[in-house]
Enzyme design. Structure first.
Site, mmCIF file in Angstrom:
data_model
loop_
_atom_site.group_PDB
_atom_site.id
_atom_site.type_symbol
_atom_site.label_atom_id
_atom_site.label_comp_id
_atom_site.label_asym_id
_atom_site.label_seq_id
_atom_site.Cartn_x
_atom_site.Cartn_y
_atom_site.Cartn_z
ATOM 1 N N ASP A 77 0.819 -1.218 0.000
ATOM 2 C CA ASP A 77 0.000 0.000 0.000
ATOM 3 C C ASP A 77 0.852 1.267 0.000
ATOM 4 O O ASP A 77 0.455 2.290 0.540
ATOM 5 C CB ASP A 77 -0.986 -0.002 1.179
ATOM 6 C CG ASP A 77 -0.287 0.063 2.524
ATOM 7 O OD1 ASP A 77 0.915 -0.245 2.590
ATOM 8 O OD2 ASP A 77 -0.946 0.435 3.511
ATOM 9 N N GLU A 85 -2.918 -0.073 -3.619
ATOM 10 C CA GLU A 85 -4.074 -0.463 -2.809
ATOM 11 C C GLU A 85 -5.226 0.494 -3.078
ATOM 12 O O GLU A 85 -5.048 1.705 -3.003
ATOM 13 C CB GLU A 85 -3.736 -0.429 -1.313
ATOM 14 C CG GLU A 85 -4.915 -0.915 -0.477
ATOM 15 C CD GLU A 85 -4.732 -0.697 1.017
ATOM 16 O OE1 GLU A 85 -4.590 -1.694 1.731
ATOM 17 O OE2 GLU A 85 -4.709 0.469 1.451
ATOM 18 N N GLU A 89 -11.137 7.138 13.638
ATOM 19 C CA GLU A 89 -10.456 6.052 14.356
ATOM 20 C C GLU A 89 -8.955 6.061 14.073
ATOM 21 O O GLU A 89 -8.146 5.812 14.954
ATOM 22 C CB GLU A 89 -11.091 4.714 13.954
ATOM 23 C CG GLU A 89 -10.822 3.606 14.939
ATOM 24 C CD GLU A 89 -9.782 2.611 14.442
ATOM 25 O OE1 GLU A 89 -9.566 1.613 15.111
ATOM 26 O OE2 GLU A 89 -9.170 2.854 13.377
HETATM 27 P P1 0O2 Z 1 -2.216 4.080 6.760
HETATM 28 O O1 0O2 Z 1 -1.614 5.129 7.592
HETATM 29 O O2 0O2 Z 1 -3.670 4.312 6.501
HETATM 30 O O3 0O2 Z 1 -1.463 3.818 5.495
HETATM 31 P P2 0O2 Z 1 -2.413 -3.911 8.810
HETATM 32 O O4 0O2 Z 1 -1.368 -2.869 8.781
HETATM 33 O O5 0O2 Z 1 -1.930 -5.280 9.196
HETATM 34 O O6 0O2 Z 1 -3.658 -3.471 9.557
HETATM 35 P P3 0O2 Z 1 -2.525 -4.819 6.066
HETATM 36 O O7 0O2 Z 1 -2.433 -6.271 6.365
HETATM 37 O O8 0O2 Z 1 -1.383 -4.193 5.340
HETATM 38 O O9 0O2 Z 1 -2.927 -3.973 7.333
HETATM 39 O O10 0O2 Z 1 -3.780 -4.609 5.193
HETATM 40 P P4 0O2 Z 1 -5.205 -4.124 5.581
HETATM 41 O O11 0O2 Z 1 -5.768 -4.804 6.760
HETATM 42 O O12 0O2 Z 1 -5.971 -4.252 4.311
HETATM 43 O O13 0O2 Z 1 -4.991 -2.578 5.976
HETATM 44 C C1 0O2 Z 1 -4.403 -1.669 5.111
HETATM 45 C C2 0O2 Z 1 -4.931 -0.281 5.385
HETATM 46 O O14 0O2 Z 1 -6.351 -0.316 5.651
HETATM 47 C C3 0O2 Z 1 -4.354 0.383 6.605
HETATM 48 O O15 0O2 Z 1 -3.121 0.945 6.300
HETATM 49 C C4 0O2 Z 1 -5.421 1.426 6.913
HETATM 50 O O16 0O2 Z 1 -5.353 2.509 6.012
HETATM 51 C C5 0O2 Z 1 -6.681 0.659 6.629
HETATM 52 N N1 0O2 Z 1 -7.152 -0.033 7.835
HETATM 53 C C6 0O2 Z 1 -7.095 -1.346 8.080
HETATM 54 N N2 0O2 Z 1 -7.623 -1.622 9.285
HETATM 55 C C7 0O2 Z 1 -8.030 -0.453 9.817
HETATM 56 C C8 0O2 Z 1 -8.678 -0.080 11.046
HETATM 57 O O17 0O2 Z 1 -8.983 -0.901 11.912
HETATM 58 N N3 0O2 Z 1 -8.904 1.250 11.235
HETATM 59 C C9 0O2 Z 1 -8.601 2.199 10.304
HETATM 60 N N4 0O2 Z 1 -8.870 3.466 10.578
HETATM 61 N N5 0O2 Z 1 -7.981 1.864 9.142
HETATM 62 C C10 0O2 Z 1 -7.700 0.571 8.903
HETATM 63 P P5 0O2 Z 1 -2.043 1.275 7.430
HETATM 64 O O18 0O2 Z 1 -0.705 0.984 6.886
HETATM 65 O O19 0O2 Z 1 -2.414 0.588 8.706
HETATM 66 O O20 0O2 Z 1 -2.172 2.790 7.695
#
Ligand code: 0O2
Length: 280
Positions: A73, A140, A155
């Site tokens: 992402d 992403e 959140e």
């Molecule tokens: P940012 O600052 O937004 O870029 P993980 O980091 O393990 O939670 P993963 O496995 O890389 O995530 O993929 P996932 O679950 O699809 O989450 C990717 C992105 O979705 C996150 O990026 C957030 O932007 C969003 N997201 C996922 N879960 C949540 C949640 O519970 N709350 C909020 N507000 N956003 C969420 P990043 O890198 O965490 O952060």
């Protein structure tokens, strides 16, 4: 790793984000131009900040040289829509495109996260052309309703404030808020067709008014001023009725009048008073 290298690495991601945002914006315009309901309300994009990338590498114990392979992402697109049903339409639209190859999807709309987070995620492969040749990169795409986006934004800020350790009493409030957003989305879905009709009518009205005003402006160069004044006064009268059929009729008549003045101008009146045309 020095700053110059970061810039080099992130540059293709920036190209991808800009191109994809532009493409979705253009799609929005196309829907509007065709008088069709557009499932996309708003599109935005960002390249993950270096500090966020570093945090993610640390959190997921990913070595820095695996960053490009494992962090999917770095380039992120967010598509906001009005109704839950729009999400599916947007997903199908993306799946049917040749320039975006879907790698994986995560449906947090059907399968809400424990946190209360809801959104549809797609990782796509997108090809960018750089000075060093083509590069395929992961992007992403997060698709969610306005309500889901409101909740996620709040959140996310709280996660930042509490360093991902949100206190229990705040967490409880967030859970309740997530339930309220779910209920709001369901209520809106129940009146979706009425809302869509209203929005399309208002879109058509704006379009028609813009066309009439453009035709009136063109008339300035070929018709006498007092005639234009009369037509304009009539337009304001018709507009007040907010009746699309009356506006359509007015538009047709205005077209005929413009045509009449244009023909008259071309055949040259030879000093005679120009003929008048009336809107009735
Ligand atoms: P940012 O600052 O937004 O870029 P993980 O980091 O393990 O939670 P993963 O496995 O890389 O995530 O993929 P996932 O679950 O699809 O989450 C990717 C992105 O979705 C996150 O990026 C957030 O932007 C969003 N997201 C996922 N879960 C949540 C949640 O519970 N709350 C909020 N507000 N956003 C969420 P990043 O890198 O965490 O952060």
């Amino acid at each position: 790793m020095d700053i110059l290298l970061w810039n080099q690495i992130l540059h293709p991601y920036e190209i991808a984000v800009r191109e994809i945002v532009y493409k979705f914006d253009r799609l929005k315009t196309e829907y509007q131009m065709n008088g069709r309901y557009c499932p996309i309300e708003e599109v935005s994009g960002r390249v993950k900040s270096i500090s966020s990338i570093l945090d993610k590498l640390h959190r997921k114990e990913i070595p820095i040289d695996k960053m490009e392979k494992k962090v999917e992402d770095i380039a992120g697109i967010r598509i906001i829509c009005q109704f839950v049903e729009d999400i599916e339409q947007i997903v199908e639209l993306i799946e049917s495109r040749e320039d975006m190859k879907v790698r994986t999807v995560k449906d947090y709309v059907k399968f809400q996260k424990e946190s209360g987070y809801r959104s549809f995620h797609m990782i796509i492969t997108y090809r960018v052309e750089t000075l060093n040749g083509p590069k395929k990169i992961p992007v992403e795409i997060q698709i969610r309703t306005m309500g889901m986006d409101f909740w996620a934004t709040i959140e996310h800020s709280l996660q930042y404030k509490y360093k991902r350790d949100i206190p229990e009493h705040v967490r409880l409030r967030l859970t309740k808020a997530a339930e309220a957003v779910g209920a709001l989305d369901s209520e809106m879905s129940a009146v979706r067709s009425e809302i869509m009709d209203a929005q399309l009518s208002s879109q058509l009205l704006h379009h028609m008014v813009a066309e009439i005003l453009c035709a009136l402006e063109n008339l300035y160069t070929i018709a006498p001023k007092r005639e234009i004044q009369k037509i304009q006064d009539e337009f304001y009268r018709v507009y007040q009725r907010k009746d699309m059929n009356a506006l359509r009729k007015f538009h047709r008549q205005l077209d005929m009048i413009s045509q009449g003045y244009r023909t008259q101008k071309m055949t040259n009146t030879g000093g005679k008073e120009p003929q008048k045309y009336d809107i009735t």
